[in-house]
Design an enzyme around this catalytic site. Structure first.
Site, PDB file in Angstrom:
ATOM      1  CG  HIS A  50      51.636  43.508 -21.887  1.00  0.00           C
ATOM      2  ND1 HIS A  50      50.368  43.105 -22.238  1.00  0.00           N
ATOM      3  CD2 HIS A  50      51.732  44.825 -22.242  1.00  0.00           C
ATOM      4  CE1 HIS A  50      49.729  44.134 -22.773  1.00  0.00           C
ATOM      5  NE2 HIS A  50      50.526  45.176 -22.787  1.00  0.00           N
TER       6      HIS A  50
ATOM      7  CB  CYS B 139      49.423  45.857 -19.612  1.00  0.00           C
ATOM      8  SG  CYS B 139      48.554  46.941 -20.776  1.00  0.00           S
TER       9      CYS B 139
ATOM     10  CG  ASN C  18      48.345  45.950 -25.580  1.00  0.00           C
ATOM     11  OD1 ASN C  18      47.817  45.308 -24.681  1.00  0.00           O
ATOM     12  ND2 ASN C  18      49.132  46.989 -25.338  1.00  0.00           N
TER      13      ASN C  18
END
EC number: 2.3.1.180
Length: 324
Positions: free
Chosen positions: A249, A112, A279
């Site tokens: 993020h 990420c 996500n």
């Protein structure tokens, strides 16, 4: 002196939308349980597109927006943990698809944080004065690595891609950076994805599915990532008030809520889209950036300061302060 700047942003998403209600048909969960804990309402899932397909579409959109030919691109970096294959890389496939015959290309595997790491590297490549233009893309098809019977992970992730065109310029736009890794905590977020066991190995095949210690990752984000952002602001003599937007993020709305309080910034400066896409790992920040440009929030004229921050598997975390 040669510097670099972000001149264009683009994103591409699979067409299929999977809502929380859809997931409740295959998992013991419901919309209220998912949305109250994560802020996620739906996500995009790829039916047939691979990671390289999504990334190539982003690259094509960036070239169209900039009105340049692919042969003008010097390098392509794709941040991903869900490559189509071990080799060739996703970036190599993108290079071949768009016809960027003068570009070298490689993948960045930092989960990420991958897009932030890749963007920091692109800045250094251009500042070396050896390269003029590069594509930096974050792309993931995480749905292939989910255990769709595990509600602790299946509800969180989605597929998508976003990216930017980075170009040489005469004024400094990348103002400060802070990049970190702590491999001693790597087991808190894993995906096996090992090849088949060889006849000479005693090891068992690892599960390819994403496994996560949710509490450990939540605490890591609130503690370590917040601390690093505060330190970066202090070291660069930039106040939180001077940052126009924080593009973090998109892991969890609760994380953004707590980080805004720890950093001491109005919550509305923390842009978000996890409610729509979930996500998307390395793709989350560039998708958010591209959408913010489309909405007119980010102007791409060098007049704004934004802070980009990624955090996740590795463990890795990193932040950039950029004039954009």
């Amino acid at each position: 002196m040669t510097y670099s700047k972000i001149s264009q942003a683009a994103h591409h998403l699979p067409e299929q939308v999977i809502s929380n209600d859809d997931l409740s048909l295959i998992l013991e969960t419901n919309d209220q349980w998912i949305s109250s804990r994560t802020g996620i309402k739906e996500r995009r899932i790829s039916r047939s597109e691979n990671t390289s397909d999504l990334a190539s579409r982003v690259a094509e959109k960036l070239l169209e927006k900039a009105n340049i030919d692919a042969t003008e691109i010097d390098f392509i970096i794709v941040a991903t943990i869900t490559g189509d294959s071990i080799m060739p890389s996703v970036a190599a496939k993108v290079q071949g698809t768009i016809g960027a015959t003068h570009a070298f290309a490689f993948d960045m595997t930092a989960a990420c944080s991958g897009f932030v790491f890749a963007l920091a590297m692109a800045d250094k490549l251009i500042r070396s004065a050896s390269y003029q233009k590069g594509l930096v893309i974050g792309a993931e098809v995480l749905s292939k690595y989910l255990d769709w019977e595990d509600r602790s992970t299946a509800v969180l992730f989605g597929d998508g891609a976003g990216g930017v065109l980075v170009e040489a310029c005469s004024e400094q736009h990348f103002m400060a950076e802070s990049l970190h890794t702590d491999g001693s905590r790597g087991q808190n977020l894993t995906s096996g994805n090992n090849p088949l066991r060889s006849p000479f190995s005693d090891s068992e095949e690892a599960s390819p599915f994403i496994k996560m210690d949710g509490r450990a990752i939540f605490d890591f984000a609130i503690r370590d990532v917040s601390k690093s952002i505060i330190s970066l602001l202090e070291e660069s003599s930039v106040t939180a008030e001077e940052i126009d937007y924080f593009l973090l993020h998109q892991a969890n709305r609760r994380i953004l809520d707590k980080m805004a309080r720890k950093i001491g910034c109005p919550r509305d400066k923390f842009l978000e889209n996890m409610m729509t896409y979930g996500n998307t790992s390395a793709a989350s920040i560039p998708i958010l950036l591209s959408e913010s440009v489309e909405k007119g929030l980010i102007l791409l004229d060098g007049s704004q300061k934004v802070l980009l921050s990624g955090f996740g598997g590795g463990l890795t975390w990193g932040s950039l302060i950029v004039k954009i």
